[in-house]
Design an enzyme around this catalytic site. Structure first.
Site, short mmCIF file in Angstrom:
data_model
loop_
_atom_site.label_atom_id
_atom_site.label_comp_id
_atom_site.label_asym_id
_atom_site.label_seq_id
_atom_site.Cartn_x
_atom_site.Cartn_y
_atom_site.Cartn_z
N GLU A 72 2.21 -11.71 -9.32
CA GLU A 72 2.30 -11.26 -7.94
C GLU A 72 3.71 -11.43 -7.39
O GLU A 72 4.45 -12.33 -7.81
CB GLU A 72 1.33 -12.01 -7.01
CG GLU A 72 -0.11 -11.55 -7.09
CD GLU A 72 -0.95 -12.42 -7.98
OE1 GLU A 72 -2.11 -12.04 -8.26
OE2 GLU A 72 -0.46 -13.48 -8.41
N THR A 73 4.04 -10.56 -6.44
CA THR A 73 5.27 -10.64 -5.64
C THR A 73 4.86 -10.50 -4.19
O THR A 73 4.01 -9.66 -3.86
CB THR A 73 6.24 -9.52 -6.03
OG1 THR A 73 6.63 -9.68 -7.40
CG2 THR A 73 7.49 -9.54 -5.16
#
Length: 280
Positions: free
Chosen positions: A50-51
């Site tokens: 994830e970002t």
């Protein structure tokens, strides 16, 4: 032609038990003005699970707003991005953290607390729960190559990513389980550890990507759903520690605490490993 802006950036290790032993998260602070396309493209480029992108809140109760992207889609909620984003946001604030921090995300408002490098979020309500369908239960048993009786129970524990959880009889069985096929939904596998162990449960998390299952190092949202299920069914105490990531080279620790008011807190460490700027 859109002009890029240099923005503060951090890469954070979340739920680690030591140096670089948890789940990495990329965080873009001051993400105002970025389009959905730019956010998704950068999340794909980081090649992490994830970002996140931090924005001013749109609700007066919130301290900040976060958008959470995998390499292929935006998520309404995820656990290690919640803790890591809170850590990154606090690093930009003057003075000690407030006793209560409120994150706004697509799933709503998430309450957090921070104390001396430890962070915890209040588990959001499950949007889908209850026993899995018999057909899916059989698919889970086949996909994990379980012998008859090894699958003790299976339950929907979905708080956004679509999790279904499988309970096995021991931590060893969890560690021996093969990677399941990518045709299954996002899947968590959990089993109890032997008495006297430093942690009470072993957890593994799998999610489909590119037609295959990818194993996640340490997963807050899954542990939140599993904790709500196991505590509610008296399979786990109100306070315990889960280990995750052993099979993929991580060594994560997730602490679970059920308050007297029934709130389940999911906690762990968050440490900045890389800090700088990114042109977006």
């Amino acid at each position: 032609m859109t002009t890029s802006i240099r923005r503060p950036f951090a890469q954070v290790d979340v739920f680690g038990s030591g140096s670089c032993s948890g789940n990495a998260l990329a965080v873009v602070l001051a993400a105002e003005g970025l389009s959905d396309e730019v956010m998704q493209r950068f999340a794909r480029w980081t090649n992490l699970s994830e970002t996140t992108f931090l924005l001013p809140p749109t609700r007066p109760e919130a301290d900040y707003r976060v958008r959470i992207f995998t390499a292929s889609e935006e998520l309404p909620f995820a656990g290690h991005p919640t803790l890591g984003s809170c850590h990154a946001w606090l690093s930009q604030q003057p003075g000690p953290p407030a006793p209560r921090i409120v994150q706004e995300c697509a799933a709503g408002l998430i309450e957090l607390r921070a104390d001396d490098g430890q962070y915890a979020f209040a588990a959001p309500p499950l949007i889908r729960q209850g026993p899995v369908e018999e057909e899916l239960r059989e698919q889970l048993a086949r996909g994990l190559e379980l012998a008859p009786g090894q699958l003790r129970d299976a339950q929907w524990v979905d708080n956004g990513p679509g999790w279904v959880a499988v309970l096995l009889g021991s931590s060893d069985e969890v560690l021996r389980a093969p990677t399941p096929p990518g045709t299954l939904p996002p899947l968590g596998v959990v089993g109890p550890c032997p008495p006297g162990a430093a942690h009470q449960f072993e957890v593994r998390a799998f999610f489909p990507g590119g037609g295959q299952m990818i194993e996640d190092p340490v997963t807050g949202s899954l542990n939140a759903g599993i904790a709500q299920w196991l505590i509610d069914t008296d399979r786990a105490p109100a306070h315990y520690v889960a280990r995750q990531g052993s099979v993929v080279g991580a060594d994560g620790r997730v602490s679970i605490d059920r308050d007297e008011d029934g709130t389940t807190w999911v906690g762990g460490t968050a440490v900045t490993c890389i800090q700088g700027e990114v042109d977006l």
